[in-house]
Design a protein around this motif. Sequence first.
Motif, PDB file in Angstrom:
ATOM      1  N   VAL A  20      -0.972  12.940  -9.761  1.00 27.71           N
ATOM      2  CA  VAL A  20      -1.336  12.240 -11.020  1.00 27.71           C
ATOM      3  C   VAL A  20      -2.471  13.041 -11.559  1.00 27.71           C
ATOM      4  O   VAL A  20      -2.539  13.615 -12.759  1.00 27.71           O
ATOM      5  CB  VAL A  20      -1.716  10.914 -11.006  1.00 27.71           C
ATOM      6  CG1 VAL A  20      -2.315  10.461 -12.442  1.00 27.71           C
ATOM      7  CG2 VAL A  20      -0.374  10.205 -10.482  1.00 27.71           C
ATOM      8  N   ILE A  21      -3.606  13.042 -10.815  1.00 30.54           N
ATOM      9  CA  ILE A  21      -4.870  13.569 -11.420  1.00 30.54           C
ATOM     10  C   ILE A  21      -4.663  15.515 -11.794  1.00 30.54           C
ATOM     11  O   ILE A  21      -5.187  15.945 -12.794  1.00 30.54           O
ATOM     12  CB  ILE A  21      -5.892  13.647 -10.409  1.00 30.54           C
ATOM     13  CG1 ILE A  21      -6.155  12.326 -10.025  1.00 30.54           C
ATOM     14  CG2 ILE A  21      -7.354  14.469 -10.783  1.00 30.54           C
ATOM     15  CD1 ILE A  21      -6.852  11.509 -11.112  1.00 30.54           C
ATOM     16  N   GLU A  47      -1.503   9.329  -0.873  1.00 30.95           N
ATOM     17  CA  GLU A  47      -2.579  10.195  -1.451  1.00 30.95           C
ATOM     18  C   GLU A  47      -2.173  11.192  -2.210  1.00 30.95           C
ATOM     19  O   GLU A  47      -2.617  11.710  -3.095  1.00 30.95           O
ATOM     20  CB  GLU A  47      -3.423  10.660  -0.128  1.00 30.95           C
ATOM     21  CG  GLU A  47      -4.298   9.703   0.613  1.00 30.95           C
ATOM     22  CD  GLU A  47      -4.673   9.974   1.660  1.00 30.95           C
ATOM     23  OE1 GLU A  47      -5.620   9.421   2.156  1.00 30.95           O
ATOM     24  OE2 GLU A  47      -4.049  10.868   2.517  1.00 30.95           O
ATOM     25  N   PHE A  99       3.734   1.606  -1.008  1.00 32.41           N
ATOM     26  CA  PHE A  99       4.474   1.479  -2.442  1.00 32.41           C
ATOM     27  C   PHE A  99       3.654   1.872  -3.324  1.00 32.41           C
ATOM     28  O   PHE A  99       4.337   2.511  -4.359  1.00 32.41           O
ATOM     29  CB  PHE A  99       4.910  -0.062  -2.584  1.00 32.41           C
ATOM     30  CG  PHE A  99       5.874  -0.317  -3.853  1.00 32.41           C
ATOM     31  CD1 PHE A  99       7.050   0.211  -3.862  1.00 32.41           C
ATOM     32  CD2 PHE A  99       5.406  -0.689  -5.253  1.00 32.41           C
ATOM     33  CE1 PHE A  99       7.655   0.130  -5.169  1.00 32.41           C
ATOM     34  CE2 PHE A  99       5.865  -0.620  -6.347  1.00 32.41           C
ATOM     35  CZ  PHE A  99       7.197  -0.422  -6.161  1.00 32.41           C
ATOM     36  N   LEU A 100       2.306   2.026  -3.526  1.00 33.55           N
ATOM     37  CA  LEU A 100       1.585   2.664  -4.575  1.00 33.55           C
ATOM     38  C   LEU A 100       2.002   3.906  -4.761  1.00 33.55           C
ATOM     39  O   LEU A 100       1.536   4.661  -6.142  1.00 33.55           O
ATOM     40  CB  LEU A 100       0.118   2.921  -3.673  1.00 33.55           C
ATOM     41  CG  LEU A 100      -0.778   1.557  -3.985  1.00 33.55           C
ATOM     42  CD1 LEU A 100      -2.151   1.934  -3.349  1.00 33.55           C
ATOM     43  CD2 LEU A 100      -1.028   1.017  -5.218  1.00 33.55           C
ATOM     44  N   TYR A 118       0.826  -1.191   0.138  1.00 29.56           N
ATOM     45  CA  TYR A 118       0.155   0.106  -0.006  1.00 29.56           C
ATOM     46  C   TYR A 118       0.721   1.360  -0.046  1.00 29.56           C
ATOM     47  O   TYR A 118       0.664   2.088  -0.776  1.00 29.56           O
ATOM     48  CB  TYR A 118      -0.911   0.092   1.183  1.00 29.56           C
ATOM     49  CG  TYR A 118      -1.922   1.179   0.915  1.00 29.56           C
ATOM     50  CD1 TYR A 118      -2.844   1.200   0.139  1.00 29.56           C
ATOM     51  CD2 TYR A 118      -1.828   2.233   1.625  1.00 29.56           C
ATOM     52  CE1 TYR A 118      -3.555   2.231  -0.122  1.00 29.56           C
ATOM     53  CE2 TYR A 118      -2.469   3.370   1.435  1.00 29.56           C
ATOM     54  CZ  TYR A 118      -3.574   3.558   0.444  1.00 29.56           C
ATOM     55  OH  TYR A 118      -4.314   4.681   0.399  1.00 29.56           O
ATOM     56  N   LEU A 150       3.954   7.986 -12.799  1.00 36.64           N
ATOM     57  CA  LEU A 150       3.017   8.386 -13.498  1.00 36.64           C
ATOM     58  C   LEU A 150       3.034  10.100 -13.714  1.00 36.64           C
ATOM     59  O   LEU A 150       2.717  10.613 -14.833  1.00 36.64           O
ATOM     60  CB  LEU A 150       1.654   7.869 -13.196  1.00 36.64           C
ATOM     61  CG  LEU A 150       0.652   7.933 -14.278  1.00 36.64           C
ATOM     62  CD1 LEU A 150       0.867   7.861 -15.597  1.00 36.64           C
ATOM     63  CD2 LEU A 150      -0.815   7.294 -13.617  1.00 36.64           C
ATOM     64  N   PHE A 185      -2.053  15.088   3.578  1.00 33.32           N
ATOM     65  CA  PHE A 185      -1.930  13.721   2.989  1.00 33.32           C
ATOM     66  C   PHE A 185      -1.106  12.722   3.495  1.00 33.32           C
ATOM     67  O   PHE A 185      -0.088  13.118   4.050  1.00 33.32           O
ATOM     68  CB  PHE A 185      -1.436  14.141   1.530  1.00 33.32           C
ATOM     69  CG  PHE A 185      -2.345  14.917   0.652  1.00 33.32           C
ATOM     70  CD1 PHE A 185      -3.667  14.965   0.747  1.00 33.32           C
ATOM     71  CD2 PHE A 185      -1.741  15.890  -0.001  1.00 33.32           C
ATOM     72  CE1 PHE A 185      -4.456  15.663  -0.077  1.00 33.32           C
ATOM     73  CE2 PHE A 185      -2.325  17.086  -0.765  1.00 33.32           C
ATOM     74  CZ  PHE A 185      -3.817  16.753  -0.793  1.00 33.32           C
ATOM     75  N   PRO A 205       4.286   4.000  -8.433  1.00 34.67           N
ATOM     76  CA  PRO A 205       3.806   4.072  -9.647  1.00 34.67           C
ATOM     77  C   PRO A 205       3.084   5.393  -9.921  1.00 34.67           C
ATOM     78  O   PRO A 205       3.193   6.087 -10.942  1.00 34.67           O
ATOM     79  CB  PRO A 205       2.568   3.116  -9.655  1.00 34.67           C
ATOM     80  CG  PRO A 205       2.457   2.428  -8.496  1.00 34.67           C
ATOM     81  CD  PRO A 205       3.629   2.856  -7.546  1.00 34.67           C
ATOM     82  N   PHE A 206       2.383   6.029  -8.701  1.00 33.88           N
ATOM     83  CA  PHE A 206       1.849   7.335  -9.098  1.00 33.88           C
ATOM     84  C   PHE A 206       2.765   8.417  -9.356  1.00 33.88           C
ATOM     85  O   PHE A 206       2.432   9.195  -9.964  1.00 33.88           O
ATOM     86  CB  PHE A 206       0.899   7.824  -7.845  1.00 33.88           C
ATOM     87  CG  PHE A 206      -0.238   6.731  -7.630  1.00 33.88           C
ATOM     88  CD1 PHE A 206      -0.722   6.042  -8.738  1.00 33.88           C
ATOM     89  CD2 PHE A 206      -0.918   6.822  -6.409  1.00 33.88           C
ATOM     90  CE1 PHE A 206      -1.681   4.828  -8.604  1.00 33.88           C
ATOM     91  CE2 PHE A 206      -1.969   5.792  -6.400  1.00 33.88           C
ATOM     92  CZ  PHE A 206      -2.309   4.766  -7.407  1.00 33.88           C
ATOM     93  N   ALA A 237      -1.211  10.278  -5.675  1.00 35.62           N
ATOM     94  CA  ALA A 237      -2.264  10.097  -6.584  1.00 35.62           C
ATOM     95  C   ALA A 237      -3.112  11.469  -6.912  1.00 35.62           C
ATOM     96  O   ALA A 237      -3.524  11.576  -8.097  1.00 35.62           O
ATOM     97  CB  ALA A 237      -3.534   9.381  -5.851  1.00 35.62           C
ATOM     98  N   VAL A 238      -2.922  12.530  -6.053  1.00 31.92           N
ATOM     99  CA  VAL A 238      -3.530  13.729  -6.336  1.00 31.92           C
ATOM    100  C   VAL A 238      -2.878  14.323  -7.397  1.00 31.92           C
ATOM    101  O   VAL A 238      -3.255  14.976  -8.430  1.00 31.92           O
ATOM    102  CB  VAL A 238      -3.673  14.759  -5.108  1.00 31.92           C
ATOM    103  CG1 VAL A 238      -3.893  15.888  -5.507  1.00 31.92           C
ATOM    104  CG2 VAL A 238      -4.566  14.066  -3.875  1.00 31.92           C
TER     105      VAL A 238
END
Lengths: 446, 156
Positions: A244-245, A238, A55-56, A53, A63, A234, A59-60, A241-242
């Motif tokens: 990336v978006i 988190e 480690f997620l 988790y 990306l 965050f 990739p983000f 991921a933010v």
Amino acid sequence: MTIILLVCFFILLILNVPIAFCMLISSLVALLYAGVNPIMVGLETARSLASFYTFLAVPFFILAGEIMSYGGLSKRLVQFVKSMVGHHKNGLPAVTTISSQLFGAVSGASAATCAAVGGVMIPAMEKQGFKRTFSTALAACSGTTGALIPPSIVLVIYGTVANVSIEKLFVGGVIPGLVVGLGLILVSWNYSRKREIIKEQKSSLSEIGKSLYESFFTLFLGVIIFGGIILGIFTATEASAVAVIYAAFIGLFVYKKLKLKDLPKILLSSAKLTAALSFLIACASLFAWTLSIGNVPAVLTSNLVSFSESVTGILGTSLSPETLAILKKVIILLVLNISLLMVGMFIDIAPALLIVVPVVLPISEAIGMAEGLAAIHFGVMVVANLIIGLVTPPVGSTLFVASAVGKTDILAMTPYVLRFLGIMLIVQLMITFIPAITTYLPSFMG
Amino acid sequence: MNGTVKKAIDKTLDWTLILILGSMSLLVAINVFFRFVLNSSIYWGDEVALVLMVWLTFLGAAVSTRENEHYEFKYLVHKLSGRSLKVYLFSRHIINIIAILILGYYSGLVAIQIHSWILPATEISRSFVYGACPLGCVFMLIYSVEQFISDIKRSR
């Protein structure tokens, strides 16, 4: 068992077998020899998945970095840095260093950073009168230092493996990263001082304003990520991921450089980079477990401690116990620094971390650096240390990439690389022995 | 291997990875939005993201095998040539295939034995999570064997 494990591992490594497979096969052979049920091969690799988790974030951030490159966000960043300092005599080396650090932080791979920034900046610097060999050496060294600046993928990997707060590692890496960058700029300033350099035209205030306006959204991303993490809004995952978006939104709708049809390509290349890393982590967890079955980390730690005791013993007993304890710690840290440097010379930073961290963690316990802020200090120290190996001639892996990008010979680059290495080693000693450099900022976090 | 079949496998794997990473990013980002703006989070969000990450790892490892992008120690190979290079390449292929078979077999065993354990939020079987590893190994095996065969053909 330990000997079988290590011999098997190194033979396979030299045979150019993927490092993940080297770990798998050597672990299986060692476990079979020790009479352990080989189903542990499956169980241990599976167990590592639970730590994925955190480690997620990897990739983000990869990306987000790729989207930023495609969407023109990175280019505007380089442009902004250039408009601020590009007209100074040492402007372009500074631009190279700062851009590499910013880019390296997101891409996490020093080789990729060196190729991306070096590809643009080496020719630009040559045009201004810098030697190509010098510029290539700078691109190589500054490309590696981004691993200390948040959001650094290398620090996420360290945090995942060592089970240390990634948010604090991020914040802890800031000052050490800036100090190394400053060191590199100082060395290049000393070089450009003595040379005829064609200066860039100074940007007018309106030009600076324009480039600031154009790079505003990119800079703001840094504020969101870093501000969010340091204020505890965050977690690192988190924030990633933010990012990336946010990057996709700005690239698609504000700068309009990113096309929807580019997205699958970007996603695929990020997924591939991620999988190569995470697959390695799964196999490394088995390898680390096998090492611990063989008692390797414990034996190594006790040997290191008794070595430091024998050295302090020679120095005499006239010293106070406190001084002796500090001296012991200094010796252990120095031995550790030198060993990590050698590992970093031969193996890329991510696999190196996965091999080294399980072994050095018990050492951090032995010298009281396993808890709290000291653990953050230890982590940043290990990462900074491995980075130096990446650019140590003649085998540092980033040097190979740099020499290909700059179309020069490693041997010709070496004199310049050595100057930069000198400052990197000095900073490494500072990071190792002045904990406050790393722990000052994280001490404000809850 | 038949060209069309290989292309179909390539495409399927590529698009699966694209979809996994895309949905993973959206899921975590949406969950952040829920937590901060709506003050409630999707309770299965983190768990599904984790499962997707596991699948990304092993299917992605197969793609890394296809494109020779695994982390390696690359110093010796440049110095070899002729017969020694051939012997070396063949032994490397065989070692890789053995490694994939080992991982596939034991992870498959684990995936089967663990089937009655379920994940807390989504209540799906853990076999579904750990099954990614043996399945990824199947694809890795296909690609490794294919590379092995094409290297043999080339050397003739």
